[in-house]
Motif scaffolding. Structure first.
Motif, short mmCIF file in Angstrom:
data_model
loop_
_atom_site.label_atom_id
_atom_site.label_comp_id
_atom_site.label_asym_id
_atom_site.label_seq_id
_atom_site.Cartn_x
_atom_site.Cartn_y
_atom_site.Cartn_z
N ALA A 267 0.89 -1.30 -0.07
CA ALA A 267 0.08 -0.05 -0.02
C ALA A 267 0.84 1.15 0.03
O ALA A 267 0.77 1.87 1.06
N GLU A 268 1.71 1.19 -1.09
CA GLU A 268 2.62 2.34 -1.35
C GLU A 268 2.10 3.23 -2.45
O GLU A 268 2.22 2.83 -3.53
N THR A 290 -3.68 5.04 -6.41
CA THR A 290 -2.78 5.74 -5.56
C THR A 290 -3.46 6.64 -4.56
O THR A 290 -3.09 6.56 -3.26
N ALA A 293 -4.28 4.33 -1.50
CA ALA A 293 -3.07 4.22 -0.77
C ALA A 293 -2.97 5.42 0.23
O ALA A 293 -2.68 5.19 1.59
N SER A 294 -3.07 6.49 -0.26
CA SER A 294 -3.10 7.58 0.69
C SER A 294 -4.13 7.71 1.68
O SER A 294 -4.04 8.03 2.72
N ARG A 296 -5.49 5.39 3.19
CA ARG A 296 -5.25 4.05 3.85
C ARG A 296 -4.61 4.80 5.08
O ARG A 296 -4.46 4.36 6.38
N ARG A 297 -3.44 5.90 4.89
CA ARG A 297 -2.67 6.18 6.17
C ARG A 297 -3.60 7.08 6.92
O ARG A 297 -3.29 7.18 8.26
N ASP A 298 -4.72 7.52 6.46
CA ASP A 298 -5.56 8.28 7.52
C ASP A 298 -6.91 7.42 7.79
O ASP A 298 -7.49 8.21 8.92
N ASP A 300 -8.37 4.06 9.79
CA ASP A 300 -8.28 2.59 10.15
C ASP A 300 -9.30 2.13 10.85
O ASP A 300 -10.53 2.98 10.96
N HIS A 315 -9.78 13.17 1.06
CA HIS A 315 -9.41 12.16 0.03
C HIS A 315 -10.55 11.77 -0.96
O HIS A 315 -10.27 11.01 -1.93
N GLY A 323 -9.79 2.37 0.93
CA GLY A 323 -9.08 2.38 2.24
C GLY A 323 -9.38 1.43 3.33
O GLY A 323 -8.69 0.42 4.08
N ARG A 327 -7.99 -2.10 4.89
CA ARG A 327 -7.80 -2.48 6.32
C ARG A 327 -8.67 -3.59 7.00
O ARG A 327 -8.33 -4.54 7.70
#
Length: 405
Positions: A267-268, A290, A293-294, A296-298, A300, A315, A323, A327
């Motif tokens: 997930a990059e 993309t 993936a971005s 997913r960082r924000d 959970d 997003h 995302g 998860r």
């Protein structure tokens, strides 16, 4: 004698009109249904496209279709293909062919009137099945019917020879196994795919990605992907792939081929962008991978509702849903949490930023870099407070005063 069961497409007036037009010129038996429509009808699968093989030459096919008052489109006449359109439905009609030469990507063909020659150049035995206008099935290889009944994907003739004619057949082997295969993949076909996997480097990225996405759209492609990984085929086309528990869990949660592709990869965002560019994926798919993936960082599965709304605003809804799907695949035991959060994301629509440069101008801030900085500060504050619907002028004035010190 094997006959297709009652099929809506077989008795449709448009289908009968096309077959009648061809046989009016070529005589009875000069045209037969071939490939997917016959295979799927035998296997109880939906029929989406109707392909027809004929002994007529392309020019004769075109004339026959037009003589019947139907539309004829020379979509691939150099390779023998004419598309007939009847009642708005397309029928791809191709003259029987044999290969003269191949280079692993495309073939030079010659037309023939020999059904066995036409069958011999096809990829798999269950795709080399034909049926006449009344649904009687013909099996030139002698084993296509048995393969269709057993769910076997077996190359016509020598597997290595078929692959060297077109290396895309390696991916087609796994794609058809994903959709129609039962039990273990054919051992000879699997060994040939492994031995010749490097030949896929000759293929265009567009052909590879199209086949890969079709494979991933199968109801359950996990066994096919595992076989691709064991044979080195997956590494050949997607060296970044990491098939593992998240991919396996994701298959049960989504049928979306693009999302399944993302679950095969880390997930990059930058890596996904590189993969999308190399595979020549559409801009829409690239941006979706993309963005997910971005996002997913924000997000959970412990995210608060307020933070989820902020993520959707930042997003976009689809990126957040993707995302969350990732998860959920990474923590399949928390699927209910993911479903609740996804439900919120589906139902909530983010508001637009309620202020702009004109509002700042009315408060004495001239256009320029300071306007952008103030709007960004307003947005951050507005999001942190949960998207309030009033008090905007006061919030702006407070930010202006704070910056003026």
């Amino acid at each position: 004698m094997t006959r297709l069961s009652d099929q809506v497409w077989l008795r449709a007036s448009s289908t009968r009109a096309v077959m009648a037009a061809l046989e009016a010129t070529g005589g009875p038996g000069s045209a037969r249904f071939v490939g997917g429509c016959v295979r799927n009808a035998l296997m109880g699968q939906p029929v989406d496209d109707i392909d027809i093989a004929t002994t007529l030459k392309p020019e004769e096919t075109e004339r026959a279709i037009r003589a019947a008052g139907l539309k004829a489109v020379p979509t691939g006449i150099a390779h023998g293909t004419v598309t007939a359109v009847a009642d708005g439905a397309p029928f791809e009609i191709t003259t029987l062919r044999r290969d003269v030469s191949t280079d692993g990507r495309k073939a030079v063909v010659a037309f023939t009137d020999d059904w066995a020659e036409d069958a011999a150049r096809r990829d798999f035995r269950l795709n080399a099945l034909y049926a006449d206008a009344d649904g009687e099935v013909f099996d030139p290889t002698g084993q296509g019917l048995a393969d269709a009944a057993a769910g076997r994907i077996v190359f016509v003739g020598d597997a290595g020879t078929r692959i060297r004619e077109d290396y895309l057949r390696i991916l087609r082997f796994f794609r058809f196994f994903a959709w129609y295969g039962q039990g273990e993949p054919d051992a000879e076909g699997l060994a040939a795919c492994q031995a010749l996997a490097s030949g896929m480097g000759r293929l265009s990225a567009e052909r590879v990605s199209k086949e890969l996405l079709k494979l991933l759209a199968a109801p359950d492609p996990r066994a096919a992907v595992q076989a691709m990984a064991r044979t080195g085929v997956l590494t050949q086309i997607l060296p970044e792939a990491e098939p593992g528990p998240a991919f396996d869990a994701g298959i049960e949660q989504t049928a979306d081929a693009a999302l399944r592709l993302s679950l095969l990869l880390p997930a990059e965002a930058s890596l996904l962008s590189d993969v999308a560019r190399r595979l020549r994926l559409s801009n829409g798919v690239r941006d979706r991978l993309t963005a997910a993936a971005s996002a997913r960082r924000d997000v959970d599965l412990d995210i608060t509702d307020a933070a989820l709304r902020r993520a959707i605003y930042r997003h976009g809804r689809q990126a957040v849903l993707d995302g969350l799907a990732r998860r959920s695949a990474e923590a399949p035991g928390r699927r209910m949490d993911a479903e609740r959060l996804s439900g919120l994301a589906q139902s909530w629509s983010p508001p637009r930023l309620p202020v702009g440069g004109k509002d700042l101008a009315r408060l004495g801030v001239p256009p320029g870099p300071e306007t952008g900085r103030l709007l960004k500060a307003f947005e951050d504050s507005w999001l942190a407070d949960g998207f309030p619907t009033e008090g905007h002028a006061g919030r702006l004035q407070a930010l202006i005063n704070a910056r003026r010190g």
